[in-house]
Scaffold this motif. Structure first.
Motif, short mmCIF file in Angstrom:
data_model
loop_
_atom_site.label_atom_id
_atom_site.label_comp_id
_atom_site.label_asym_id
_atom_site.label_seq_id
_atom_site.Cartn_x
_atom_site.Cartn_y
_atom_site.Cartn_z
N ASP A 1 0.58 -0.65 -0.03
CA ASP A 1 0.46 0.05 -0.13
C ASP A 1 1.41 1.19 0.04
OD1 ASP A 1 -2.44 1.66 -0.36
OD2 ASP A 1 -2.95 0.66 2.03
N ASP A 2 -0.04 1.85 -0.60
CA ASP A 2 0.99 4.03 -0.41
C ASP A 2 1.82 3.45 -1.33
OD1 ASP A 2 -1.59 4.22 0.97
OD2 ASP A 2 0.10 4.15 3.30
N ASP B 1 0.32 5.24 -4.26
CA ASP B 1 -0.20 6.00 -3.75
C ASP B 1 -1.02 7.17 -4.65
OD1 ASP B 1 -1.04 6.98 -1.11
OD2 ASP B 1 0.21 8.84 -1.72
N GLU C 1 -4.66 3.96 -6.74
CA GLU C 1 -5.56 4.84 -5.99
C GLU C 1 -6.18 6.29 -5.98
OE1 GLU C 1 -4.02 3.20 -1.74
OE2 GLU C 1 -4.23 5.37 -2.04
#
Ligand code: C2E
Ligand code: CA
Ligand code: CA
Length: 539
Positions: free
Chosen positions: A437-438, A460, A494
């Protein structure tokens, strides 16, 4: 043997010389004691006695010249000479031991008032100096500024690279801070990664200028044990007499401002009384988070993840919210960091997994291919009972492990925790997939990715949101997609907030997308309708 008069006189003069020499250590001790505001009467009497002895010796010498050499005039000068040597030895040895005691006391004073790791003044000394600066400012009608500072990614460095690396970083931070300040300013370490600065005779304009200088000094990365670390700093400013007139309140207000700077990623913030409300909220959060799970106050929202090409629904990311009775709906950023600090994150993650698996089982009745993605903390993977808990959950909820994806932030890649890696490989073995993630926000690079059984990376949202306007962000997104694909990984973007971004992502070959344009996070009861039809609006 009777001594000739000239030899007697020589001995007496030698005794006087030795006595005069012993006056020096006695004088130094008197000086040390007067500096310590200790009256030191004994040593002053000793000093006077030595002077009297000198006079006595001269008197004896004068008398001897009037006498015939005898047994008395031969013995007394030896006694006098021995006595003066004795006085010299006693005074110089006493001086040595007093100087040693002084040295030890000075070292202890330094230890009591300085931080061991960085040698900077500690909280006690900072309070003393700030008190003094306020007294001076009151007398002169001037101002004093206080800066409270906190490193931005220190926790990650400590958690992922270990405490020795964290300590190394703090030692490198210290000269960066001191070099930006004047000698009359005080930099102190408050503990952890928190520092404080007193700027005597400095107003808000001066404090702002210095804060900017400090932030600039952090632009260059740090090199700690071979790791290149880009570390930011958050600074809160308060000023005497505008914000407070006493030490405690002044520091507390700078701390409130620092917290705001940190939360909003502003670099520095000047104290504003409206900020106090946020601090109060934070205190409520710390106090109440314990009972939030027990009182059923947490809820999961679900945000769809879709294929970039054709908008096929992959599944949902579960995002936690807290319905706090006093503060309303709280977003994870307001309480997840607190949960991580306090250790409550393990309980929170178990709750999220339990809830998310129950939901996905239910939604799979509508579409059996749906998957669920749950955010976990690195700390969960270090929990020895985590795997057992999850395995039992698959049994009780009857969910196939292949329906679960877990998201771990990229700081996992810098972890040297063997346990965390073992857990990830075991999860991989049973079919659970892993997303990083990120991606792009931390210190890691794609080369670390090779070591992890990660199926996908999530770019991210900070890069995706601005990629239409910011060429740098667009380059980062494009090269991350290419490199990840070369390594056989899937890419999820995202923060897709509009059609243009989605179109570019499709052209760049990004596999999946998530964002407000495709679907907001929604409560569980709205998900079935969304699956059945509403997502068609996107197409
Ligand atoms: P994240 O994992 O990066 O989650 C994505 C965040 O981006 C979510 O914020 C989501 O609401 C937001 N978002 C989605 N689409 C868009 C968009 O188009 N534009 C913008 N500006 N934002 C978008 P949220 O729900 O506030 O979550 C924040 C973070 O909290 C998450 O970031 C995740 O790191 C953490 N988090 C959330 N739920 C959990 C949880 O159950 N456990 C743990 N450990 N962390 C969680
Ligand atoms: Ca996530
Ligand atoms: Ca993310």
């Amino acid at each position: 043997m009777i001594l000739p008069i000239w030899f007697t006189l020589l001995l007496v003069i030698a005794g006087v010389v030795v006595l005069l020499i012993s006056l020096k250590p006695a004088a130094i001790v008197c000086q040390i004691q007067s500096k310590r505001k200790d009256f030191g009467l004994g040593w002053k009497i000793l000093f006077a006695l030595i002077c009297l002895f000198v006079l006595g010796y001269f008197l004896f010498a004068y008398t001897v010249t009037k006498l015939e050499p005898s047994i008395v005039t031969s013995i007394i000068p030896w006694i006098l000479f021995g006595g003066s040597v004795f006085v010299m030895l006693v005074t110089s040895m006493s001086l040595k031991s007093i100087q040693n005691i002084e040295k030890i006391a000075a070292l202890e004073r330094h230890h009591a008032l300085h931080d061991e790791l960085t040698s900077l003044p500690n909280r006690t000394l900072l309070y003393e100096r700030l008190k003094q600066a306020i007294v001076n400012a009151r007398r002169q009608g001037s101002t004093v500024s206080v800066l409270i500072m906190d490193l931005n990614q220190f926790k990650e460095v400590n958690d992922t690279l270990g405490h020795h690396c964290g300590d190394g970083l703090l030692q490198q931070v210290t000269p960066r801070l001191t070099n930006t300040l004047r000698n009359s300013d005080t930099v102190a370490r408050f503990g952890g990664d928190e520092f404080a600065v007193i700027l005597p005779d400095t107003d808000l304009v001066g404090a702002t200028t210095i804060s900017k200088k400090i932030i600039n000094a952090f632009e260059e990365s740090f090199n700690v044990e071979g790791h290149k670390l880009q570390i930011g700093i958050s600074i809160g400013i308060s000023v005497y007499p505008d914000d407070a007139a006493d030490v405690d309140t002044l520091i507390q207000k700078a701390d409130v401002a620092m917290y705001v700077a940190k939360r909003k990623n502003l670099g520095y913030t000047i104290y504003d009384s409206r900020q106090d409300r946020h601090t109060l909220n934070r205190l409520i959060i710390i106090g109440k988070l314990h009972d939030a799970i027990k009182n059923d106050e947490l809820v999961l929202y679900y945000q769809p993840i879709l294929e970039t090409k054709g908008f096929g629904l992959w599944g949902f990311e579960a995002l936690v919210r807290w319905r706090q009775p006093e503060l309303g709906l709280l977003m994870p950023e307001e309480f997840i960091p607190i949960a991580e600090q306090s250790g409550l994150i393990k309980e929170l993650s178990r709750w999220s997994l339990n809830e998310a698996l129950k939901q996905i089982k239910y939604w799979q009745e509508i579409d059996s291919s749906l998957k669920i993605s749950v955010n976990l903390s690195v700390k969960d993977l270090q929990d020895s009972s985590f795997l057992n808990y999850l395995n039992e959950l698959f049994v009780t909820t009857q969910v196939d492990p292949r329906s679960l994806n877990i998201e771990i932030t990229e700081s996992i890649m810098m972890t040297d925790s063997r346990r965390a890696y073992e857990v990830l490989y075991e999860l991989h073995r049973i079919g659970v997939t892993l997303s990083i993630d990120d991606f792009g926000t931390g210190f890691s690079s794609l080369s670390y990715l090779k070591q992890l059984p990660a199926k996908s990376i999530k770019i991210d949202k900070s890069f995706v949101i601005d990629m239409l306007e910011d060429d740098n962000d667009a380059v980062i997104v494009r090269s991350t997609i290419d490199l990840a694909h070369n390594m056989g990984r899937i890419v999820i973007a995202e923060g897709v907030e509009n059609k243009e971004t989605l179109d570019i992502l499709e052209i760049l070959g990004c596999d999946y997308a998530q964002g407000h344009y495709l679907g907001q996070p929604i409560a569980a009861n709205l998900v079935p309708d969304w699956i059945k039809g509403d997502q068609l609006q996107v197409k």
